[in-house]
Design a protein around this motif. Structure first.
Motif, PDB file in Angstrom:
ATOM      1  N   VAL A  14       0.883  -1.243  -0.042  1.00 24.40           N
ATOM      2  CA  VAL A  14       0.163   0.076   0.030  1.00 24.40           C
ATOM      3  C   VAL A  14       0.904   1.214  -0.054  1.00 24.40           C
ATOM      4  CG1 VAL A  14      -1.834   1.251   0.850  1.00 24.40           C
ATOM      5  CG2 VAL A  14      -1.785  -1.458   1.235  1.00 24.40           C
ATOM      6  N   ILE A  15       0.829   2.008  -1.102  1.00 24.21           N
ATOM      7  CA  ILE A  15       1.566   3.108  -1.427  1.00 24.21           C
ATOM      8  C   ILE A  15       1.070   4.511  -1.525  1.00 24.21           C
ATOM      9  CG2 ILE A  15       3.400   3.888  -2.909  1.00 24.21           C
ATOM     10  CD1 ILE A  15       4.309   0.768  -3.310  1.00 24.21           C
ATOM     11  N   THR A  16       1.513   5.527  -0.868  1.00 23.13           N
ATOM     12  CA  THR A  16       1.023   7.015  -1.508  1.00 23.13           C
ATOM     13  C   THR A  16       2.140   7.570  -2.427  1.00 23.13           C
ATOM     14  OG1 THR A  16       1.707   8.039   0.496  1.00 23.13           O
ATOM     15  CG2 THR A  16      -0.659   7.194   0.326  1.00 23.13           C
ATOM     16  N   VAL A  17       1.773   8.099  -3.377  1.00 23.19           N
ATOM     17  CA  VAL A  17       2.485   8.764  -4.346  1.00 23.19           C
ATOM     18  C   VAL A  17       2.549  10.286  -4.294  1.00 23.19           C
ATOM     19  CG1 VAL A  17       3.050   8.636  -6.933  1.00 23.19           C
ATOM     20  CG2 VAL A  17       2.198   6.737  -5.756  1.00 23.19           C
ATOM     21  N   ARG A  18       3.711  10.842  -4.229  1.00 25.30           N
ATOM     22  CA  ARG A  18       3.790  12.241  -4.284  1.00 25.30           C
ATOM     23  C   ARG A  18       3.767  12.534  -5.844  1.00 25.30           C
ATOM     24  NH1 ARG A  18       8.101  15.756  -0.820  1.00 25.30           N
ATOM     25  NH2 ARG A  18       6.933  15.065   0.826  1.00 25.30           N
ATOM     26  N   ALA A  19       2.786  13.241  -6.297  1.00 25.73           N
ATOM     27  CA  ALA A  19       2.909  13.586  -7.554  1.00 25.73           C
ATOM     28  C   ALA A  19       3.851  14.327  -8.448  1.00 25.73           C
ATOM     29  CB  ALA A  19       1.418  14.526  -7.756  1.00 25.73           C
ATOM     30  N   THR A  20       4.503  15.222  -7.593  1.00 28.44           N
ATOM     31  CA  THR A  20       5.873  16.034  -8.202  1.00 28.44           C
ATOM     32  C   THR A  20       7.001  14.848  -8.423  1.00 28.44           C
ATOM     33  OG1 THR A  20       6.553  16.405  -5.979  1.00 28.44           O
ATOM     34  CG2 THR A  20       5.086  17.883  -6.954  1.00 28.44           C
ATOM     35  N   GLY A  21       7.043  13.866  -8.087  1.00 29.15           N
ATOM     36  CA  GLY A  21       7.956  12.910  -8.521  1.00 29.15           C
ATOM     37  C   GLY A  21       8.006  12.261  -9.731  1.00 29.15           C
ATOM     38  N   PHE A  22       6.681  12.209 -10.216  1.00 26.52           N
ATOM     39  CA  PHE A  22       6.379  11.373 -11.383  1.00 26.52           C
ATOM     40  C   PHE A  22       5.875  12.569 -12.457  1.00 26.52           C
ATOM     41  CE2 PHE A  22       6.459   8.502  -7.756  1.00 26.52           C
ATOM     42  CZ  PHE A  22       7.188   7.528  -8.330  1.00 26.52           C
ATOM     43  N   ASP A  23       6.178  12.156 -13.766  1.00 20.67           N
ATOM     44  CA  ASP A  23       5.517  12.944 -14.776  1.00 20.67           C
ATOM     45  C   ASP A  23       3.888  12.472 -14.883  1.00 20.67           C
ATOM     46  OD1 ASP A  23       7.662  14.233 -15.583  1.00 20.67           O
ATOM     47  OD2 ASP A  23       8.723  12.994 -17.071  1.00 20.67           O
ATOM     48  N   ALA A  24       3.165  13.267 -15.511  1.00 20.88           N
ATOM     49  CA  ALA A  24       1.787  12.991 -15.886  1.00 20.88           C
ATOM     50  C   ALA A  24       1.586  12.019 -16.866  1.00 20.88           C
ATOM     51  CB  ALA A  24       0.874  14.169 -16.068  1.00 20.88           C
ATOM     52  N   ALA A  25       0.873  10.916 -16.957  1.00 21.27           N
ATOM     53  CA  ALA A  25       0.350  10.304 -17.665  1.00 21.27           C
ATOM     54  C   ALA A  25      -0.174  11.039 -18.777  1.00 21.27           C
ATOM     55  CB  ALA A  25      -0.159   8.817 -17.610  1.00 21.27           C
ATOM     56  N   ALA A  26      -0.465  10.321 -20.137  1.00 21.10           N
ATOM     57  CA  ALA A  26      -1.251  11.158 -21.276  1.00 21.10           C
ATOM     58  C   ALA A  26      -2.799  10.907 -20.599  1.00 21.10           C
ATOM     59  CB  ALA A  26      -0.925  10.755 -22.474  1.00 21.10           C
ATOM     60  N   ALA A  27      -3.539  11.897 -20.536  1.00 18.86           N
ATOM     61  CA  ALA A  27      -4.955  11.709 -20.214  1.00 18.86           C
ATOM     62  C   ALA A  27      -5.659  11.049 -21.325  1.00 18.86           C
ATOM     63  CB  ALA A  27      -5.551  13.271 -20.056  1.00 18.86           C
ATOM     64  N   GLU A  28      -5.379  11.239 -22.458  1.00 19.57           N
ATOM     65  CA  GLU A  28      -6.096  10.691 -23.742  1.00 19.57           C
ATOM     66  C   GLU A  28      -5.068   9.676 -24.443  1.00 19.57           C
ATOM     67  OE1 GLU A  28      -9.099  11.802 -24.762  1.00 19.57           O
ATOM     68  OE2 GLU A  28      -9.360  13.373 -23.364  1.00 19.57           O
ATOM     69  N   GLY A  29      -5.892   8.715 -24.842  1.00 22.49           N
ATOM     70  CA  GLY A  29      -5.138   7.822 -25.952  1.00 22.49           C
ATOM     71  C   GLY A  29      -5.371   6.259 -25.365  1.00 22.49           C
TER      72      GLY A  29
END
Lengths: 309, 249
Positions: free
Chosen positions: A144-159
């Motif tokens: 069980v992991i919480t993820v700090r958003a600033t550590g990772f690029d955003a995945a593409a919202a479309e596609g």
């Protein structure tokens, strides 16, 4: 086994942090299932199905999940999560509220706020307000992991074109209920998603003076933040706080106005790409992390800045 | 009603910690230790509830080494009536701490458990929520206002978008955010009185809890250092640098 990602959303749209969590899941490797739990959240589920890299979307649409009450959401996630190797949850106030409940229900030691994935069981996370980075290895069967958003690029919202499946588990623990909420309304971008952030500190002297920052922000398409000192002094509301116990931001450009730079504030913004500090005290610690420092009275410099951009 | 306040001994918030040269952890030798700031807010809230007549007894509890007695004495100087040290030399993790607290909750039957929302050493923000899950209690995390009304408690929570208010059935767990209250300082007479208040010690084994961490810390490093850049002389130079050099506006 696969990875279960909990989507942060407002029932109609998916919140940005979810996209960063999907990227973290992709780094771990395995089929990615996104869970959308809410009330009337069909549109959010459809949006989740379009995120690149997602293979399945589970929708739990029920009154019990309408306000993301931790007691109800945690029971749902723990129940569904048993079949996965990892449960990834955004480290937002919603995620941080229920994730440890999920971990406890699964008898797992939660790994909080990871910033990198080293392997499927090893992660890096900041401790001591980011003054140290720990590499930790989990031995729990469901992680069980919480993820700090600033550590990772955003995945593409479309596609993507994931299948959408309704979940018929719905349980109200019956111990808590939603009373009301008071959410800030702003036309400016969200602090954690903005490319430019301009923040004010105690040096702003009062809330009215933040008007100067709003003007600059509107020209730059920026979000406006604040230090804890400015929030504690009542200049601006709590949702604007950047720091160890507030929001963690990492924009392309962070402009600190009248902020001295306590370590608790630096913890929330030091991963920004370019940092600008304007402060009249040339000894202020903020200058030690600033790419561009201007020693000046903010009441002269900020209106001037607004004119020149 | 009884209130349980779990607290933690941590590095003082003013100390800039250093990573050990062998990367096994953070150097805690000869470093000033103190009660975690969010725990001070939790103690203060319990004391205010007692002053209002809502609460009759405050029990402070901690998991840690013998040295953590110091923080329990501080809690009692601030107004806790008695305290419990759950003694261990292990680097206890939130799940094990929550299991130990559950055992204390079963014995003491508090109506309210108030804790800090996170400790400033591990920055985990887990213990309160885990305790709530293990005991089946409702939770109000990141609280900025706590109002007890009969057999319920109304908690206003600081959330990313602003505030959310929830109503919880008692017994419940509350975790404190920064603006819940401003903790008082302990007065000298109260510090003296605290020395005579009861402090019980139990072990993990007494409670049936193993504090050995399951998650392995492989290494602890200093973060990538960010070096100071340059000073610019004017707003004009700043804007020019941002446009032409950094290319961020």
């Amino acid at each position: 086994m696969g990875i279960l990602v909990y989507a942060e959303h407002d029932n109609s749209t998916i919140k940005g942090a979810t996209l960063n969590v999907v990227t973290a899941a992709a780094k771990i490797g395995g089929d990615i299932t996104v869970l959308v739990a809410g009330k009337g959240c069909g549109a959010a589920a459809e949006a989740a199905a379009k995120i690149a890299g997602v293979s399945k979307v589970l929708v739990a649409d029920n009154d019990a999940y309408g306000h993301q009450l931790a007691e109800n959401v945690a029971d749902l996630v723990a129940e569904l999560g048993k079949g996965y190797s990892h449960i990834l949850i955004p480290a937002t106030t919603t995620g941080k509220n229920f994730a440890p409940r999920v971990a406890a229900l699964l008898d797992a030691e939660q790994i909080s706020e990871i910033i990198t994935v080293e392997s499927a069981d090893t992660f890096k996370r900041p401790i001591y307000a980011g003054n140290a980075i720990a590499t930790v290895q989990s031995s729990d069967s469901v992680k069980v992991i919480t993820v700090r958003a600033t550590g990772f690029d955003a995945a593409a919202a479309e596609g993507g074109s994931a299948s959408v499946e309704a979940v018929d588990v719905a349980k109200d623990a019956g111990v808590s209920s939603f009373v009301s909420e008071e959410l800030a309304k702003s036309d400016r971008p969200e602090l954690t998603a903005a490319k430019v952030v301009i923040s004010g500190g105690r040096g702003m002297q009062n809330g009215d003076n933040f008007e100067m920052l709003y003007k600059v922000a509107d020209k730059l398409g920026a979000a406006v933040g604040a230090s804890r000192a400015a929030v504690d002094a009542g200049f601006v509301p709590n949702d604007m706080q950047v720091g160890q116990t507030g929001k963690i931001v990492a924009p392309q450009l962070y402009i600190a106005i009248g902020i001295s730079g306590a370590i608790q504030h630096l913890a929330g913004m030091k991963d920004s790409k370019v940092i600008v500090a304007i402060n009249k005290d040339e000894e202020a610690p903020i200058f030690q992390v600033a790419d561009y420092g201007l020693v000046a009275d903010l009441f002269d410099a900020v209106p001037e800045l607004e004119k020149q951009i | 009603m009884k209130v349980l306040v779990p607290i933690k001994r941590v590095v003082d918030y003013n100390v800039k910690v250093r990573v050990k040269a062998d990367n096994t952890g953070v150097d805690l030798a000869n470093v000033k230790m103190a009660m975690n700031p969010f725990c001070e807010i939790a103690v203060e809230e319990a004391v205010r509830l007692k002053e209002k007549g809502v609460v009759t007894e405050i029990i402070a509890v901690t998991v840690g080494s013998k040295a953590a007695q110091e923080q329990l004495r501080t809690a009692m100087a601030l107004g806790a009536d008695r305290s419990i040290l759950i003694e261990t030399e292990e680097d206890a993790q939130p799940l094990a701490i929550a299991k130990a607290l559950k055992a204390i909750v079963e014995k003491e039957q508090p109506q309210l458990v108030i804790l800090g929302k996170q400790a400033i050493d591990g920055d985990n923000s887990q213990t309160g929520q885990m305790l709530a899950a293990l005991t089946g209690m409702a939770q109000g995390t990141f609280a900025s206002e706590v109002v007890v009304e009969g057999d319920k408690v109304k908690v206003t929570r600081e959330v990313d978008g602003g505030f959310q208010t929830v109503e919880l059935k008692l017994p419940a767990v509350v975790t404190t955010d920064l603006r819940l209250n401003e903790p008082r300082y302990a007065s000298l007479p109260n510090i003296m009185k605290a020395k005579k208040k009861p402090l019980d010690t139990v072990s993990g084994a007494d409670l049936g809890v193993d504090f050995a961490p399951r998650t392995k810390t492989l290494k602890v490093e200093a973060p990538a250092a960010r070096s100071a850049g340059i000073k610019v002389a004017s707003v004009e130079e700043l804007v020019s640098k941002l446009k032409n050099e950094a290319k961020v506006i």
